[in-house]
Each structure stands twice: as structure tokens, then as C-alpha cells.
Design a protein around this motif. Structure first.
Motif, PDB file in Angstrom:
ATOM      1  N   UNK A 181      -9.523 -46.342   2.656  1.00 28.43           N
ATOM      2  CA  UNK A 181      -8.237 -45.677   2.840  1.00 28.43           C
ATOM      3  C   UNK A 181      -8.244 -44.157   2.734  1.00 28.43           C
ATOM      4  N   UNK A 182      -9.404 -43.527   2.615  1.00 25.90           N
ATOM      5  CA  UNK A 182      -9.426 -42.068   2.423  1.00 25.90           C
ATOM      6  C   UNK A 182     -10.198 -41.345   3.519  1.00 25.90           C
ATOM      7  N   UNK A 183     -10.169 -41.889   4.731  1.00 27.68           N
ATOM      8  CA  UNK A 183     -10.907 -41.275   5.844  1.00 27.68           C
ATOM      9  C   UNK A 183     -10.497 -39.828   6.073  1.00 27.68           C
ATOM     10  N   UNK A 184      -9.215 -39.537   5.987  1.00 26.07           N
ATOM     11  CA  UNK A 184      -8.717 -38.185   6.215  1.00 26.07           C
ATOM     12  C   UNK A 184      -9.297 -37.178   5.240  1.00 26.07           C
ATOM     13  N   UNK A 185      -9.430 -37.571   3.997  1.00 32.19           N
ATOM     14  CA  UNK A 185     -10.024 -36.681   2.994  1.00 32.19           C
ATOM     15  C   UNK A 185     -11.465 -36.366   3.362  1.00 32.19           C
ATOM     16  N   UNK A 186     -12.248 -37.403   3.613  1.00 29.96           N
ATOM     17  CA  UNK A 186     -13.679 -37.204   3.842  1.00 29.96           C
ATOM     18  C   UNK A 186     -13.985 -36.544   5.182  1.00 29.96           C
ATOM     19  N   UNK A 187     -13.136 -36.740   6.169  1.00 27.75           N
ATOM     20  CA  UNK A 187     -13.330 -36.073   7.468  1.00 27.75           C
ATOM     21  C   UNK A 187     -13.250 -34.560   7.317  1.00 27.75           C
TER      22      UNK A 187
END
Length: 138
Positions: A113-119
Motif C-alpha cells: 500500500x505504499x507504492x507512492x512513497x517508494x516511487x
């Protein structure tokens, strides 16, 4: 606890880590809620660890597993639920990504659920490339 970002700091000093608080954080997660204290301690011993602190109280945690030569794996990145929404995840990731020993290595991680952070830190989805073998016991 809004605006903690100005009052928090990140340290990789393992002697500062509060195992009880990290266990409490892991119980807030979907990936490690059943992890034993023994397993947690062993994972800390064999990882680069990052504690995030507010008034010297641990409010976030993250680990990196690496061979220091080819690859590193970011795992267990978590901010206390009571402190989320203040940019602390970004601050923690910035500290992890500024670790010089990781420069030039392949970085991997898994998230639901944290793809946006890691991108924001250059991670991309590779859905057809990676395989996984699930643990048979905790």
C-alpha cells in the motif's frame, strides 16, 4: 501529533532501539503482526536499522538487509499510527536512502500500500520479474 517532522530525528545507532516499542509497531503492521520477539531481535542483529525518535521516544523504524556489494532490501518501514500523516515516512526514507554503503546497489522492497512513497525514491514496480518463497514457520 501534527508537525512532528521538525522535532524528530533518525539514528542508525542500534543501542538506542527500544525492542518493546518496535514490537508494538510491528503489531500495527500487516506484514509482521505475528512476528516473535526472538525473530525481531535476530533481524535487528543482522540488518542496518533506523530508529526515528521524537523526544528520544521511538516513533518509527526501518531496516535494510544487504550484502554491501550487489543488493539491498528495505523492510519493516513503519511509523507509529499516532504519528502518521506528518511526513515522517519520507524523513525516514530519506535517511535510509542517504546511506552511502547502499550507493550503486540494486534496491528492492515489497509493499502492498505504499507504492507512492517508494516511487519518490526511484523504486518502480516489477510485477513479472520477482519471485517469492513464503516462510513455512514464524
Amino acid at each position: 501529533m501534527k508537525n512532528l517532522i521538525f522535532d524528530c530525528y533518525v539514528s542508525s545507532d542500534k543501542s538506542k532501539l527500544d525492542i518493546d516499542k518496535i514490537m508494538s509497531l510491528m503489531k500495527q503492521s500487516y506484514w509482521a503482526m505475528d512476528r516473535s520477539e526472538e525473530t525481531l531481535k535476530k533481524s535487528i542483529e543482522n540488518s542496518i536499522c533506523y530508529g526515528m525518535y521524537h523526544d528520544n521516544n521511538l516513533v518509527g523504524f526501518g531496516r535494510v538487509v544487504t550484502d554491501y556489494s550487489t543488493v539491498y532490501w528495505i523492510c519493516d518501514v513503519i511509523i507509529d499510527v499516532n504519528c502518521q500523516g506528518n511526513g515522517l515516512g519520507k524523513q525516514l526514507m530519506q535517511s535510509i536512502m542517504s546511506t552511502q554503503e547502499l550507493d550503486g546497489l540494486l534496491g528492492i522492497l515489497a509493499t502492498k500500500d505504499a507504492h507512492g512513497l517508494y516511487e519518490q525514491y526511484g523504486f518502480i514496480k516489477e510485477p513479472h520479474k520477482f519471485m517469492m518463497k513464503k516462510r513455512t514457520k514464524l
